[in-house]
Design a protein around this motif. Structure first.
Motif, PDB file in Angstrom:
ATOM      1  N   UNK A  46      13.554   7.881 -19.401  1.00  0.00           N
ATOM      2  CA  UNK A  46      14.508   8.634 -18.602  1.00  0.00           C
ATOM      3  C   UNK A  46      15.244   9.596 -19.510  1.00  0.00           C
ATOM      4  N   UNK A  47      16.564   9.523 -19.542  1.00  0.00           N
ATOM      5  CA  UNK A  47      17.379  10.385 -20.404  1.00  0.00           C
ATOM      6  C   UNK A  47      17.901   9.651 -21.633  1.00  0.00           C
ATOM      7  N   UNK A  48      17.365   8.465 -21.905  1.00  0.00           N
ATOM      8  CA  UNK A  48      17.854   7.664 -23.026  1.00  0.00           C
ATOM      9  C   UNK A  48      16.745   7.399 -24.035  1.00  0.00           C
ATOM     10  N   UNK A  49      17.183   7.136 -25.262  1.00  0.00           N
ATOM     11  CA  UNK A  49      16.257   6.899 -26.366  1.00  0.00           C
ATOM     12  C   UNK A  49      16.427   5.479 -26.889  1.00  0.00           C
ATOM     13  N   UNK A  50      15.290   4.888 -27.262  1.00  0.00           N
ATOM     14  CA  UNK A  50      15.243   3.510 -27.730  1.00  0.00           C
ATOM     15  C   UNK A  50      14.352   3.454 -28.966  1.00  0.00           C
ATOM     16  N   UNK A  51      14.615   2.493 -29.848  1.00  0.00           N
ATOM     17  CA  UNK A  51      13.793   2.352 -31.039  1.00  0.00           C
ATOM     18  C   UNK A  51      13.501   0.897 -31.343  1.00  0.00           C
ATOM     19  N   UNK A  52      12.250   0.624 -31.663  1.00  0.00           N
ATOM     20  CA  UNK A  52      11.823  -0.744 -31.972  1.00  0.00           C
ATOM     21  C   UNK A  52      11.133  -0.780 -33.329  1.00  0.00           C
ATOM     22  N   UNK A  53      11.266  -1.918 -34.010  1.00  0.00           N
ATOM     23  CA  UNK A  53      10.580  -2.130 -35.289  1.00  0.00           C
ATOM     24  C   UNK A  53       9.099  -2.324 -35.001  1.00  0.00           C
ATOM     25  N   UNK A  54       8.271  -1.422 -35.526  1.00  0.00           N
ATOM     26  CA  UNK A  54       6.832  -1.507 -35.265  1.00  0.00           C
ATOM     27  C   UNK A  54       6.014  -1.818 -36.516  1.00  0.00           C
ATOM     28  N   UNK A  55       6.671  -1.839 -37.675  1.00  0.00           N
ATOM     29  CA  UNK A  55       5.988  -2.223 -38.910  1.00  0.00           C
ATOM     30  C   UNK A  55       7.031  -2.727 -39.903  1.00  0.00           C
ATOM     31  N   UNK A  56       6.684  -3.796 -40.605  1.00  0.00           N
ATOM     32  CA  UNK A  56       7.518  -4.334 -41.678  1.00  0.00           C
ATOM     33  C   UNK A  56       6.673  -4.305 -42.944  1.00  0.00           C
ATOM     34  N   UNK A  57       7.168  -3.628 -43.975  1.00  0.00           N
ATOM     35  CA  UNK A  57       6.377  -3.420 -45.191  1.00  0.00           C
ATOM     36  C   UNK A  57       6.081  -4.704 -45.949  1.00  0.00           C
ATOM     37  N   UNK A  58       7.046  -5.605 -46.032  1.00  0.00           N
ATOM     38  CA  UNK A  58       6.870  -6.853 -46.776  1.00  0.00           C
ATOM     39  C   UNK A  58       6.097  -7.851 -45.905  1.00  0.00           C
TER      40      UNK A  58
END
Length: 141
Positions: A46-58
């Motif tokens: 919609x008009x909002x932004x979301x962010x999720x962890x999609x990779x962890x380096x360790x």
């Protein structure tokens, strides 16, 4: 000549809108080591932004769960955890939402903005009142 002008105008409009495009994959840079510690994927709903962890380096941390998170996030895997929520575009910044620090389980008010000198750098600020911390995320190539 007219086509050259139209092409130049289209290019400039694309460049200016690209500078504010936060949707995509961003590498979270550890301020101490200057190495990538995770990748956050930002999406728009919609008009909002979301962010999720999609990779962890360790690799040793990829199966960790959020033990300090509260509510429905408690006990969820870190990988896939939505840490940015409900940000809205406000001119050149995105704010009005929250960012979760999965290490502490605390939510902070958040604002993010694309660096004015580098469209591949995102400044991510979590804050309470006048106290804040700003991290740098770099667009994943």
């Amino acid at each position: 000549m007219k086509n050259l002008f139209l092409n130049l105008l289209a290019f400039l409009l694309f460049q200016s809108s690209f500078g504010q495009n936060i949707v995509g994959e961003w590498n979270n840079i550890d301020p101490e080591t200057q190495k990538v510690n995770s990748t956050i994927t930002i999406t728009k709903r919609g008009n909002e932004y979301f962010g999720a962890i999609t990779h962890i380096s360790n690799p040793a941390k990829r199966n960790e769960i959020c033990t300090k998170c509260k509510g429905d996030l408690k006990g969820k895997p870190m990988l896939g955890l939505e840490i940015l929520r409900n940000l809205k575009k406000n001119d050149d910044i995105f704010d009005g939402g929250k960012i979760l620090d999965p290490k502490s389980g605390k939510d902070y008010k958040c604002k993010i903005w694309v660096d004015e000198d580098d469209a591949n750098t995102l400044n991510v600020r979590g804050y309470i009142g006048f106290f804040y911390s700003t991290r740098t995320w770099v667009r994943k190539k």
